[in-house]
Scaffold this motif. Structure first.
Motif, PDB file in Angstrom:
ATOM      1  N   TYR A 101      -0.206  -0.267  15.772  1.00  0.00           N
ATOM      2  CA  TYR A 101       0.804  -0.608  14.766  1.00  0.00           C
ATOM      3  C   TYR A 101       1.416   0.652  14.140  1.00  0.00           C
ATOM      4  CZ  TYR A 101       0.042  -5.582  15.121  1.00  0.00           C
ATOM      5  OH  TYR A 101      -0.001  -6.874  15.593  1.00  0.00           O
ATOM      6  N   GLN A 102       0.661   1.735  14.130  1.00  0.00           N
ATOM      7  CA  GLN A 102       1.213   2.997  13.631  1.00  0.00           C
ATOM      8  C   GLN A 102       2.359   3.481  14.516  1.00  0.00           C
ATOM      9  OE1 GLN A 102      -0.949   6.664  11.554  1.00  0.00           O
ATOM     10  NE2 GLN A 102      -1.348   6.626  13.726  1.00  0.00           N
ATOM     11  N   LYS A 103       2.299   3.136  15.801  1.00  0.00           N
ATOM     12  CA  LYS A 103       3.346   3.542  16.740  1.00  0.00           C
ATOM     13  C   LYS A 103       4.663   2.811  16.499  1.00  0.00           C
ATOM     14  CE  LYS A 103       0.016   4.393  20.479  1.00  0.00           C
ATOM     15  NZ  LYS A 103      -0.457   3.888  21.807  1.00  0.00           N
ATOM     16  N   ILE A 104       4.607   1.592  15.960  1.00  0.00           N
ATOM     17  CA  ILE A 104       5.836   0.788  15.866  1.00  0.00           C
ATOM     18  C   ILE A 104       6.376   0.677  14.445  1.00  0.00           C
ATOM     19  CG2 ILE A 104       5.141  -0.592  17.872  1.00  0.00           C
ATOM     20  CD1 ILE A 104       4.536  -2.888  15.900  1.00  0.00           C
ATOM     21  N   ALA A 105       5.640   1.198  13.453  1.00  0.00           N
ATOM     22  CA  ALA A 105       6.101   1.091  12.064  1.00  0.00           C
ATOM     23  C   ALA A 105       5.777   2.375  11.319  1.00  0.00           C
ATOM     24  CB  ALA A 105       5.452  -0.103  11.372  1.00  0.00           C
ATOM     25  N   ASN A 106       6.734   2.873  10.546  1.00  0.00           N
ATOM     26  CA  ASN A 106       6.506   4.081   9.760  1.00  0.00           C
ATOM     27  C   ASN A 106       5.441   3.857   8.688  1.00  0.00           C
ATOM     28  OD1 ASN A 106       8.428   5.585  11.158  1.00  0.00           O
ATOM     29  ND2 ASN A 106      10.094   4.856   9.861  1.00  0.00           N
ATOM     30  N   ARG A 107       5.479   2.685   8.072  1.00  0.00           N
ATOM     31  CA  ARG A 107       4.482   2.349   7.064  1.00  0.00           C
ATOM     32  C   ARG A 107       3.939   0.949   7.355  1.00  0.00           C
ATOM     33  NH1 ARG A 107       3.792   5.616   3.037  1.00  0.00           N
ATOM     34  NH2 ARG A 107       2.674   4.029   1.848  1.00  0.00           N
ATOM     35  N   SER A 108       2.626   0.796   7.202  1.00  0.00           N
ATOM     36  CA  SER A 108       2.001  -0.503   7.422  1.00  0.00           C
ATOM     37  C   SER A 108       0.972  -0.748   6.337  1.00  0.00           C
ATOM     38  CB  SER A 108       1.322  -0.558   8.797  1.00  0.00           C
ATOM     39  OG  SER A 108       2.261  -0.408   9.842  1.00  0.00           O
ATOM     40  N   GLN A 109       0.593  -2.016   6.182  1.00  0.00           N
ATOM     41  CA  GLN A 109      -0.425  -2.382   5.200  1.00  0.00           C
ATOM     42  C   GLN A 109      -1.606  -3.000   5.922  1.00  0.00           C
ATOM     43  OE1 GLN A 109       0.907  -4.937   2.044  1.00  0.00           O
ATOM     44  NE2 GLN A 109      -0.967  -4.672   0.845  1.00  0.00           N
ATOM     45  N   TYR A 110      -2.811  -2.512   5.581  1.00  0.00           N
ATOM     46  CA  TYR A 110      -4.041  -3.019   6.166  1.00  0.00           C
ATOM     47  C   TYR A 110      -4.964  -3.443   5.035  1.00  0.00           C
ATOM     48  CZ  TYR A 110      -8.670  -2.880   8.420  1.00  0.00           C
ATOM     49  OH  TYR A 110      -9.937  -3.180   8.867  1.00  0.00           O
ATOM     50  N   ILE A 111      -5.434  -4.692   5.102  1.00  0.00           N
ATOM     51  CA  ILE A 111      -6.331  -5.237   4.087  1.00  0.00           C
ATOM     52  C   ILE A 111      -7.651  -5.610   4.758  1.00  0.00           C
ATOM     53  CG2 ILE A 111      -6.687  -7.039   2.351  1.00  0.00           C
ATOM     54  CD1 ILE A 111      -3.665  -7.299   2.128  1.00  0.00           C
ATOM     55  N   PRO A 112      -8.659  -4.722   4.704  1.00  0.00           N
ATOM     56  CA  PRO A 112      -9.978  -5.073   5.233  1.00  0.00           C
ATOM     57  C   PRO A 112     -10.774  -5.858   4.191  1.00  0.00           C
ATOM     58  CG  PRO A 112      -9.975  -2.793   4.500  1.00  0.00           C
ATOM     59  CD  PRO A 112      -8.591  -3.341   4.221  1.00  0.00           C
ATOM     60  N   ILE A 113     -11.474  -6.895   4.640  1.00  0.00           N
ATOM     61  CA  ILE A 113     -12.233  -7.777   3.743  1.00  0.00           C
ATOM     62  C   ILE A 113     -13.673  -7.847   4.230  1.00  0.00           C
ATOM     63  CG2 ILE A 113     -12.453 -10.139   2.890  1.00  0.00           C
ATOM     64  CD1 ILE A 113      -9.331 -10.308   3.523  1.00  0.00           C
ATOM     65  N   ASP A 114     -14.620  -7.622   3.316  1.00  0.00           N
ATOM     66  CA  ASP A 114     -16.028  -7.663   3.697  1.00  0.00           C
ATOM     67  C   ASP A 114     -16.871  -7.981   2.464  1.00  0.00           C
ATOM     68  OD1 ASP A 114     -17.458  -6.679   6.441  1.00  0.00           O
ATOM     69  OD2 ASP A 114     -18.798  -6.400   4.742  1.00  0.00           O
ATOM     70  N   VAL A 115     -18.048  -8.570   2.686  1.00  0.00           N
ATOM     71  CA  VAL A 115     -18.934  -8.878   1.563  1.00  0.00           C
ATOM     72  C   VAL A 115     -19.748  -7.668   1.128  1.00  0.00           C
ATOM     73  CG1 VAL A 115     -19.141 -11.329   2.117  1.00  0.00           C
ATOM     74  CG2 VAL A 115     -20.760  -9.704   3.119  1.00  0.00           C
ATOM     75  N   SER A 116     -19.828  -6.646   1.981  1.00  0.00           N
ATOM     76  CA  SER A 116     -20.602  -5.450   1.667  1.00  0.00           C
ATOM     77  C   SER A 116     -19.696  -4.397   1.043  1.00  0.00           C
ATOM     78  CB  SER A 116     -21.262  -4.885   2.937  1.00  0.00           C
ATOM     79  OG  SER A 116     -21.882  -3.648   2.666  1.00  0.00           O
ATOM     80  N   GLY A 117     -19.842  -4.207  -0.271  1.00  0.00           N
ATOM     81  CA  GLY A 117     -19.001  -3.246  -0.963  1.00  0.00           C
ATOM     82  C   GLY A 117     -19.244  -1.822  -0.530  1.00  0.00           C
ATOM     83  N   GLY A 118     -20.510  -1.481  -0.203  1.00  0.00           N
ATOM     84  CA  GLY A 118     -20.834  -0.110   0.183  1.00  0.00           C
ATOM     85  C   GLY A 118     -20.131   0.321   1.443  1.00  0.00           C
ATOM     86  N   ILE A 119     -20.244  -0.487   2.501  1.00  0.00           N
ATOM     87  CA  ILE A 119     -19.624  -0.105   3.766  1.00  0.00           C
ATOM     88  C   ILE A 119     -18.102  -0.195   3.679  1.00  0.00           C
ATOM     89  CG2 ILE A 119     -19.634  -2.379   4.914  1.00  0.00           C
ATOM     90  CD1 ILE A 119     -20.683  -0.859   7.430  1.00  0.00           C
ATOM     91  N   LEU A 120     -17.592  -1.147   2.892  1.00  0.00           N
ATOM     92  CA  LEU A 120     -16.150  -1.261   2.723  1.00  0.00           C
ATOM     93  C   LEU A 120     -15.599  -0.047   1.982  1.00  0.00           C
ATOM     94  CD1 LEU A 120     -13.697  -3.097   3.216  1.00  0.00           C
ATOM     95  CD2 LEU A 120     -14.142  -4.152   0.998  1.00  0.00           C
TER      96      LEU A 120
END
Length: 334
Positions: A101-120
């Motif tokens: 997606y970095q190849k096709i858009a200058n700016r993108s938004q990524y929202i990772p969701i996880d129950v583990s706050g430490g690893i997130l």
């Protein structure tokens, strides 16, 4: 700065499920069970990352191969859009998609969701350095909490993706509810990318969940440590053993903690005391293995139309890209 990149939605959505209520329900049931989300404290999340590197555990490397081959094609089909990942963990496989997606858009938004706050936490920091043009907002919480949150913040274009065949942890009823939530969250034209483990022989499946190094056993037992910490419990891990079997009739791996000695267990924060008999088992996870044709029909019923399917040469794993239709809202309103 980091506090602007992470949001704890678990606290703001406690009305969805009183904390620990699912533990009470599971341990007081005739056939005891525990929800798989309790695998994932920080230590459990790290153990799962180790599992993904094991030689017996084919799902991660097989799905990673598919993504390495077809991530660019996925990005070309969907075009630039907001990327929302359920159960992101360390986002290792996600790098193939982020690169595409970095190849096709200058700016993108990524929202990772996880129950583990430490690893997130550590993942968001690392990815923000690696992808400086991305806007990355981590959400700490469960899938259900995340989908409710996403409903209140619609965007013009979005792809929700759920990798690792994590949907296999849902029983058929919960799977149906989950897909309804996905369809309701997506706007017409949005996308859903789903990774699924496909049906295959028992002699391939069972070793993947009974590794020779005992990492999966440690991962399973760590759930009890997590419950001890979270709910002031007194589970003795030495009184339990790990077992994973393949239920061929239901096409699912079933993972258990087997009690080796009769005893009482207390979880003080839940005001719960449970008797466990010698030989009794606690079901901690199912991992369903899917048939592509049947799953496509289920997705179609939710008005999630299959755009394309990618698999590995052995047909062990599949990625399904779906697009939301216009008529789901009409259906649920009837």
């Amino acid at each position: 700065m980091l506090t602007t990149c992470l949001q704890n939605i678990a606290q703001s959505n406690q009305h969805l499920n009183r904390e620990g209520e699912d533990v009470i329900q599971g341990l007081t049931n005739e056939f005891k069970y525990l929800p798989p989300k309790y695998f994932y404290d920080d230590h459990g999340s790290n153990l799962f990352e180790q599992i993904c590197e094991l030689p017996e555990y084919y799902p991660t490397r097989t799905e990673a191969w598919i993504l390495s081959q077809y991530a660019d094609e996925i990005a070309q089909i969907t075009g630039g859009c907001e990327l929302v990942e359920l159960g992101s963990g360390s986002s290792t496989k996600t790098l193939f998609l982020l690169d595409a997606y970095q190849k096709i858009a200058n700016r993108s938004q990524y929202i990772p969701i996880d129950v583990s706050g430490g690893i997130l936490n550590s993942t968001v920091v690392k990815l923000q350095q690696q992808y400086p043009t991305f806007s990355i907002q981590g959400l700490i919480g469960t899938y259900e909490q995340a989908l409710v949150k996403l409903e209140s913040t619609p965007v013009s274009s979005r792809m929700i993706f759920f990798l690792g065949s994590s949907m296999g942890n849902f029983n058929p009823r919960d799977c149906d509810i989950f897909l309804s939530q996905i369809a309701k969250t997506l706007q017409p034209g949005d996308y859903f990318l789903l990774g699924i483990d496909l049906q295959k022989p028992k002699d391939i499946l069972e070793p993947a969940y009974n590794d020779s190094q005992g990492v999966t056993a440690a991962f399973n037992l760590n759930m009890l440590s997590h419950l001890n910490w979270r709910f002031q419990g007194n589970f003795d891990l030495n009184l339990f053993t790990h077992q994973a079997i393949y239920n061929q009739e239901d096409h699912q791996i079933e993972m258990y903690l087997n009690c080796q000695k009769s005893h009482w267990v207390s979880l003080d924060r839940l005001d719960l005391k449970v008797f466990l008999a010698k030989g009794e088992s606690i079901l901690t996870e199912i991992s369903r293995k899917f048939d592509l044709a049947s799953l496509q029909k289920q997705l179609e019923y939710k008005h999630l139309k299959t755009v394309k399917i990618w698999t590995d040469p052995k047909q062990w794993f599949g990625l399904i890209l779906c697009q939301a239709g216009n008529d789901f809202v009409e259906k649920i309103e009837q």
